[in-house]
Motif scaffolding. Structure first.
Motif, short mmCIF file in Angstrom:
data_model
loop_
_atom_site.label_atom_id
_atom_site.label_comp_id
_atom_site.label_asym_id
_atom_site.label_seq_id
_atom_site.Cartn_x
_atom_site.Cartn_y
_atom_site.Cartn_z
N THR A 1 55.21 78.69 23.93
CA THR A 1 55.08 77.44 23.19
C THR A 1 54.36 76.38 24.00
N PHE A 2 54.67 76.27 25.29
CA PHE A 2 54.12 75.20 26.11
C PHE A 2 52.96 75.66 26.99
N GLY A 3 52.54 76.90 26.88
CA GLY A 3 51.47 77.41 27.72
C GLY A 3 52.00 77.92 29.04
N PRO A 4 51.10 78.23 29.97
CA PRO A 4 51.53 78.79 31.26
C PRO A 4 52.44 77.83 32.04
N LEU A 5 53.32 78.41 32.82
CA LEU A 5 54.23 77.65 33.67
C LEU A 5 53.42 76.81 34.66
N GLN A 6 53.78 75.54 34.83
CA GLN A 6 53.05 74.64 35.72
C GLN A 6 53.72 74.44 37.07
N ALA A 7 55.02 74.62 37.13
CA ALA A 7 55.74 74.44 38.40
C ALA A 7 56.90 75.43 38.47
N LEU A 8 57.09 75.99 39.65
CA LEU A 8 58.14 76.97 39.89
C LEU A 8 58.77 76.65 41.23
N ILE A 9 60.08 76.49 41.25
CA ILE A 9 60.79 76.27 42.51
C ILE A 9 61.68 77.48 42.75
N ASN A 10 61.34 78.23 43.79
CA ASN A 10 62.10 79.44 44.16
C ASN A 10 63.23 79.03 45.08
N ASN A 11 64.43 78.88 44.51
CA ASN A 11 65.58 78.37 45.24
C ASN A 11 66.70 79.39 45.40
N ALA A 12 66.63 80.49 44.68
CA ALA A 12 67.70 81.49 44.79
C ALA A 12 67.76 82.01 46.22
N SER A 13 68.96 82.29 46.70
CA SER A 13 69.10 82.76 48.07
C SER A 13 70.37 83.58 48.21
N LEU A 14 70.29 84.56 49.09
CA LEU A 14 71.44 85.35 49.47
C LEU A 14 71.68 85.10 50.95
N PHE A 15 72.90 84.68 51.30
CA PHE A 15 73.22 84.22 52.65
C PHE A 15 74.45 84.98 53.12
N GLU A 16 74.23 86.20 53.65
CA GLU A 16 75.32 87.05 54.10
C GLU A 16 75.27 87.19 55.61
N PRO A 17 76.42 87.09 56.28
CA PRO A 17 76.42 87.17 57.74
C PRO A 17 76.14 88.58 58.26
N ASP A 18 75.32 88.67 59.28
CA ASP A 18 75.11 89.91 60.03
C ASP A 18 74.47 89.55 61.36
N CYS A 19 74.25 90.56 62.19
CA CYS A 19 73.64 90.31 63.50
C CYS A 19 72.62 91.40 63.79
N ALA A 20 71.81 91.18 64.79
CA ALA A 20 70.72 92.11 65.12
C ALA A 20 71.23 93.46 65.59
N MET A 21 72.36 93.49 66.27
CA MET A 21 72.88 94.74 66.80
C MET A 21 73.58 95.58 65.74
N GLU A 22 74.14 94.92 64.74
CA GLU A 22 74.89 95.63 63.71
C GLU A 22 74.61 94.99 62.36
N PHE A 23 73.68 95.57 61.63
CA PHE A 23 73.47 95.10 60.27
C PHE A 23 73.39 96.29 59.34
N ASP A 24 73.84 96.08 58.14
CA ASP A 24 73.83 97.11 57.12
C ASP A 24 72.44 97.08 56.46
#
Length: 191
Positions: A1-24
């Motif tokens: 209806t309004f034509g192509p999207l003019q602005a997009l803010i990518n805000n979704a995030s996944l914030f799970e704890p892990d470390c370099a020595m032991e990550f899944d």
């Protein structure tokens, strides 16, 4: 209806704890998918909606990052790696998708209680920046609106973190505050 999207803010995030020595590997893959691949893909799809001769700078994709990309520490390892890659993607996508889409980044500091953080920890941690106050989420939103409205900006990231990226810490601020609180609080007594 309004034509192509003019602005997009990518805000979704996944914030799970892990470390370099032991990550899944699967958990790290989920964080890369949400924090990196989804924003890159949505921006690509947005560019495909716009003809190459559309007005230069007429639309914008804004990736929400984290001040952590400029103030590295190894906590939340996979999250940090994904946000570092997205920060680099700001410039790469700006180069690759111009003039159809401008691509910018916003790197906020601590605004809200995060992960396993307690309210007491947030109260202390949110003041561990140059301006000694929590980041106002409205300032992040205003920065996004500024970037969306300024057709001359692309490939740049703005830190909205009260100067937190200029206060280097060896660990995530939440853990630094926990350690300080343990050192300065009287020991618990048992009855």
């Amino acid at each position: 209806t309004f034509g192509p999207l003019q602005a997009l803010i990518n805000n979704a995030s996944l914030f799970e704890p892990d470390c370099a020595m032991e990550f899944d590997v699967a958990q790290a893959g989920r964080q890369l998918g949400v924090n990196l691949m989804a924003p890159m893909d949505l921006t690509r799809l947005m560019a495909q909606q716009h003809a190459s001769d559309a007005g230069p700078g007429s639309c914008v994709a804004i990736h929400i990052l984290d001040q952590k990309v400029y103030n590295l520490n190894p906590d939340y390892f996979s999250y940090t790696v994904s946000k570092l890659a997205l920060e680099r993607a700001v410039e790469l996508q700006a180069q690759a998708l111009a003039p159809r889409v401008r691509v910018c980044g916003v790197a906020p500091g601590l605004m809200l209680v995060s992960g396993p953080q307690t309210d007491a920890n947030f109260a202390a941690a949110s003041h561990a920046n140059l301006l000694r106050r929590p980041v106002d989420p409205r300032d992040v939103a205003r920065t996004c609106l500024f970037l969306a409205g300024n057709a001359s900006i692309t490939g740049s990231t703005v830190c909205v973190d009260n100067g937190q990226h200029l206060v280097p810490l060896p660990r995530d601020i939440m853990f630094v505050v926990d350690e300080l609180l343990r050192q300065h609080l009287p020991p618990k007594t048992t009855t």
